[in-house]
Design a protein around this motif. Sequence first.
Motif, PDB file in Angstrom:
ATOM      1  N   GLU A 491      53.205  20.716 -13.207  1.00  0.00           N
ATOM      2  CA  GLU A 491      54.507  20.114 -13.476  1.00  0.00           C
ATOM      3  C   GLU A 491      54.434  19.157 -14.657  1.00  0.00           C
ATOM      4  O   GLU A 491      53.358  18.706 -15.033  1.00  0.00           O
ATOM      5  CB  GLU A 491      55.032  19.402 -12.226  1.00  0.00           C
ATOM      6  CG  GLU A 491      54.135  18.307 -11.695  1.00  0.00           C
ATOM      7  CD  GLU A 491      54.822  17.573 -10.535  1.00  0.00           C
ATOM      8  OE1 GLU A 491      55.095  18.245  -9.527  1.00  0.00           O
ATOM      9  OE2 GLU A 491      55.079  16.371 -10.667  1.00  0.00           O
ATOM     10  N   THR A 523      66.375  23.555 -14.498  1.00  0.00           N
ATOM     11  CA  THR A 523      66.058  23.862 -13.097  1.00  0.00           C
ATOM     12  C   THR A 523      66.758  22.817 -12.226  1.00  0.00           C
ATOM     13  O   THR A 523      67.399  21.899 -12.743  1.00  0.00           O
ATOM     14  CB  THR A 523      64.542  23.795 -12.807  1.00  0.00           C
ATOM     15  OG1 THR A 523      64.125  22.427 -12.891  1.00  0.00           O
ATOM     16  CG2 THR A 523      63.748  24.608 -13.805  1.00  0.00           C
ATOM     17  N   ALA A 524      66.597  22.933 -10.904  1.00  0.00           N
ATOM     18  CA  ALA A 524      67.232  21.986  -9.990  1.00  0.00           C
ATOM     19  C   ALA A 524      66.707  20.580 -10.224  1.00  0.00           C
ATOM     20  O   ALA A 524      67.381  19.596  -9.950  1.00  0.00           O
ATOM     21  CB  ALA A 524      66.971  22.421  -8.550  1.00  0.00           C
ATOM     22  N   THR A 525      65.476  20.496 -10.767  1.00  0.00           N
ATOM     23  CA  THR A 525      64.862  19.169 -10.885  1.00  0.00           C
ATOM     24  C   THR A 525      64.845  18.608 -12.292  1.00  0.00           C
ATOM     25  O   THR A 525      64.597  17.421 -12.477  1.00  0.00           O
ATOM     26  CB  THR A 525      63.399  19.226 -10.396  1.00  0.00           C
ATOM     27  OG1 THR A 525      62.730  20.259 -11.149  1.00  0.00           O
ATOM     28  CG2 THR A 525      63.323  19.538  -8.920  1.00  0.00           C
ATOM     29  N   GLN A 552      58.655  22.185 -12.819  1.00  0.00           N
ATOM     30  CA  GLN A 552      57.463  22.687 -12.145  1.00  0.00           C
ATOM     31  C   GLN A 552      57.363  24.187 -12.334  1.00  0.00           C
ATOM     32  O   GLN A 552      58.373  24.865 -12.495  1.00  0.00           O
ATOM     33  CB  GLN A 552      57.563  22.413 -10.630  1.00  0.00           C
ATOM     34  CG  GLN A 552      57.601  20.946 -10.305  1.00  0.00           C
ATOM     35  CD  GLN A 552      58.222  20.718  -8.935  1.00  0.00           C
ATOM     36  OE1 GLN A 552      59.262  21.282  -8.609  1.00  0.00           O
ATOM     37  NE2 GLN A 552      57.561  19.889  -8.143  1.00  0.00           N
ATOM     38  N   SER A 554      57.368  27.651 -10.897  1.00  0.00           N
ATOM     39  CA  SER A 554      58.111  27.968  -9.689  1.00  0.00           C
ATOM     40  C   SER A 554      57.456  29.084  -8.899  1.00  0.00           C
ATOM     41  O   SER A 554      56.913  30.032  -9.454  1.00  0.00           O
ATOM     42  CB  SER A 554      59.542  28.359 -10.050  1.00  0.00           C
ATOM     43  OG  SER A 554      59.533  29.194 -11.163  1.00  0.00           O
ATOM     44  N   ASN A 558      61.896  30.188  -4.890  1.00  0.00           N
ATOM     45  CA  ASN A 558      62.387  28.818  -5.041  1.00  0.00           C
ATOM     46  C   ASN A 558      62.544  28.426  -6.511  1.00  0.00           C
ATOM     47  O   ASN A 558      61.819  28.903  -7.366  1.00  0.00           O
ATOM     48  CB  ASN A 558      61.421  27.844  -4.380  1.00  0.00           C
ATOM     49  CG  ASN A 558      61.270  28.168  -2.911  1.00  0.00           C
ATOM     50  OD1 ASN A 558      62.243  28.500  -2.253  1.00  0.00           O
ATOM     51  ND2 ASN A 558      60.040  28.122  -2.432  1.00  0.00           N
ATOM     52  N   ASN A 559      63.446  27.525  -6.734  1.00  0.00           N
ATOM     53  CA  ASN A 559      63.547  26.854  -8.011  1.00  0.00           C
ATOM     54  C   ASN A 559      63.661  27.757  -9.233  1.00  0.00           C
ATOM     55  O   ASN A 559      62.852  27.690 -10.141  1.00  0.00           O
ATOM     56  CB  ASN A 559      62.303  25.958  -8.174  1.00  0.00           C
ATOM     57  CG  ASN A 559      62.633  24.783  -9.072  1.00  0.00           C
ATOM     58  OD1 ASN A 559      63.796  24.527  -9.382  1.00  0.00           O
ATOM     59  ND2 ASN A 559      61.604  24.073  -9.478  1.00  0.00           N
TER      60      ASN A 559
END
Length: 894
Positions: A491, A523-525, A552, A554, A558-559
């Motif tokens: 990450e 991304t979501a983050t 990160q 993935s 996910n993600n």
Amino acid sequence: MKTDDIRESFLRFFEERGHTRLASDSLVPANDPTLLFTGAGMNQFKDEFQGKGRAKAGLRRACTSQKCFRADDLDKVGVTAAHHTFFEMLGNFSFGDYFKREAIEWAWDLLLGVYRFDPARLAVSVYEHDDEAYAIWRDVVHVPEGRVYRFGEHENYWPADAPSKASAGTLCGPCSEIFMDYGASVGCRRPECAPSCGCGRYVEVWNLVFQQFMKQEDGRIEPLPTKNIDTGAGLERVAAVLQGVASDYETDLFVPIVRQIVELTGHQPKAGADRVRIHRMADHVRGAVFCVGDGVLPGNKGRGYVLRRILRRAIRDGHELGMGEPFLYRLVPTVVEVMKQPYPELLARRENLARILKAEEESFLGTVARGSAVLAERIEQVRGSGACELSAQVAADLWDTYGFPIEMTEQICAESGLKVHRAAFAEAMAERQAGSKGGEQFGQVFDTSALAQAKLATQPNVIETDLEEREAGRGWGFIQAIVAGESVVEEADEGSSVIILMDHTPFYGESGGQVGDKGTIRTATGLVEVEDATRDGDYIVHHGRVVRGKIQTSVRPNNPASLEVDTGRRDAIRRNHTATHLLHWALRTVLGQHAEQAGSLVAPDRFRFDFTHFAPLTPQELERVEELVNQRVLENAEVVARTTTLAEAKAAGAMALFGEKYGDRVRIVSVGDFSKELCGGTHASRTGDIGLFKITSEAGVAAGVRRIEAVTGEAAYRRVVELEAQLGRLAEVLKTPRERLVERAKELVEETRQLARELEKAKRQSFAGAGGGPFEEKARVGDAVVIAGILEGVKADDLRLACDQLRKKHPSVAILLGTRDSSAANLLCAVSADLVKRGLHAGNVVKEAAKHIGGGGGGRPDLAQAGGKKPDALQAAVDAGVAALVALLQKSQT
Ligand SMILES: [Zn+2]
Ligand SMILES: [Zn+2]
């Protein structure tokens, strides 16, 4: 056996044994910055050797005849029988498939069964600890034990000395070589002579590399899970052996070229210097043809510099053999004739290849002429200073700027009794050349960087199904690997610079001259701003910065990440890319079919397009090209891309680019019914999208290559607006309506000319009428008058004018005039004929006087000029000159 048959039967032999026959890779390695030129057959298989067979799916066995180019042993080329710049390497390859036994058996079968080698005249070598290979040679192939030699890691390892010297991560392995033995009567004749001797008795025919280890961090070598075979047989060598000749230059690859050189120069390759020169010319012209054929153009750095060096060397060789004008280009058809069977593409390019060589020859011959003038000047300076040696730096400059070989510099200097310090010259050259070498170094054969590791851990993301998404400029994907700094990371936080590999991507990676896309990966983050996208083999590599949160790698599902290309910028790039295709077509229409693309840069705000042509474009040609392109724009023709096989594309008449290597699947971009090119770039959907096309400049970039820079769309519109505005300002300044601007400018030029003439006339009158103006009579000796003075801020020519006036007025006169500006001073001295007879010498006087102003000069006894850089001392100089003139007059009276 003819060389074409040797090549063909090698490839067929391995095809029959399950190998895929692949075309030679380009001499210019694609996407491989570690290499200047392709130097071995394995270069195009780096990915396969690294273990996954990723780039060409399912490929387990391959065979090639690879074009190679090496520039590290230039001094040996032409001197030995077997050193070359350009050569071909026959090879068979296994990627985790068969290993030592098959490689050895097949090599032996081919040499004996197809090439009909006498086994009694072959010898082989293995690595000293490779008992496996030794046993195969002895027990399977049945080579007599005395003919199998064991040598150390220097002779029988690849890369050489790898066990002790290679860097961690290097793939390596022992090798086994097969030699032709010319017998005990050849070479050193020592009883202990062996294949490692190098005396000429043993000639290496084939090298089999068994790639089975990887060098570890702790220095050990560890076995690889899959083992590879990489073999190489120098085609020229094999041909010489099979054709029963001692030198490669006597094979059918070289004989026609050598014969033509003999015809052109009238010299025979019998012995000594002539032989070396003729062989070197034959080698270098072959090397040059293949370099240019693969898109290398003569230049001042990198590959272009290497090409220029070999061309110049060959031109000098020709010069030494009496060739006073370009001649190498005349050898091109012969080279093409010899090589056309395996490389038919040369045939179509023959004319261009010859013209590029000719242009370089002409420019070099011109340079040599200019260099001779510079050298003459330098020699004069050295002799004037009383020294007897030309500085090594000057000799090095001559080499750099004018391509003057040191031998030539020495020879010319010797004629003036000067020497050149050889050792110092060699040092100066070594320093300069250190900067221009390529990155081909030990341990660099494989890329061991973090990005390379990341690639190993992921799948390539350039696949055809991405094309639609790529066109749209947006899509979804998973982050497969992140590189931050020098390592692969899981990450990365806000603020870090990152390199990202996606499983697939709509980004276009810089290639084919088109710049990479910019955009975002979200991304979501976190959010990454992609500042550039590059192409690395079959990977698109995103370069950017985490601007928010963190990202990160993935783990599906996910993600996922959403990718978005900056489409406004992309659209500008599309317009420019399609415009390059239109321009290419228009240039060929206006200038002729020889005008071929030689390079391009497609950016959002502009593009440039390099093409082969041999003279600057006339304004009419440029206008016509621009007009044709804009006509096609207005036609609003459709742009269509489709993917097909290379063979079909060629049959359909699609244009391939100079020196570009294409895979089996290619993309054809057609514009209307007039342009068809192989191209992987992004394009406008109709020509009308381009809006407007405007050329901004045209210039030469290399011998035989021109460059056009142009803009389209909004940039073209802005340019027109700007030109408009400039015109408006011009009209304002000249206080003239626009439609009268040209007329008005002509009038102004004429007025200026008139004024200059009047000014000249006024000056003459003022010098004549003012009784000497600022010049006074300084002394009178008998009938003779000395006049001197300073006229500030006029040209040296004006002094002459004043001088002429003064001479008319005084029959017996010596004149010394000076002028100066803020940085320099000039002196002029004139002496009437009667005083010259009395021994006065204007040249000597002015030379003495000029010492005060820190300068020098001289001239005839009746008229002389001098200049210097100390204007403040001009009065002192004039005073000294006057004193000298007076003294001379007094002396001549007595
Ligand atoms: Zn020997
Ligand atoms: Zn294109």
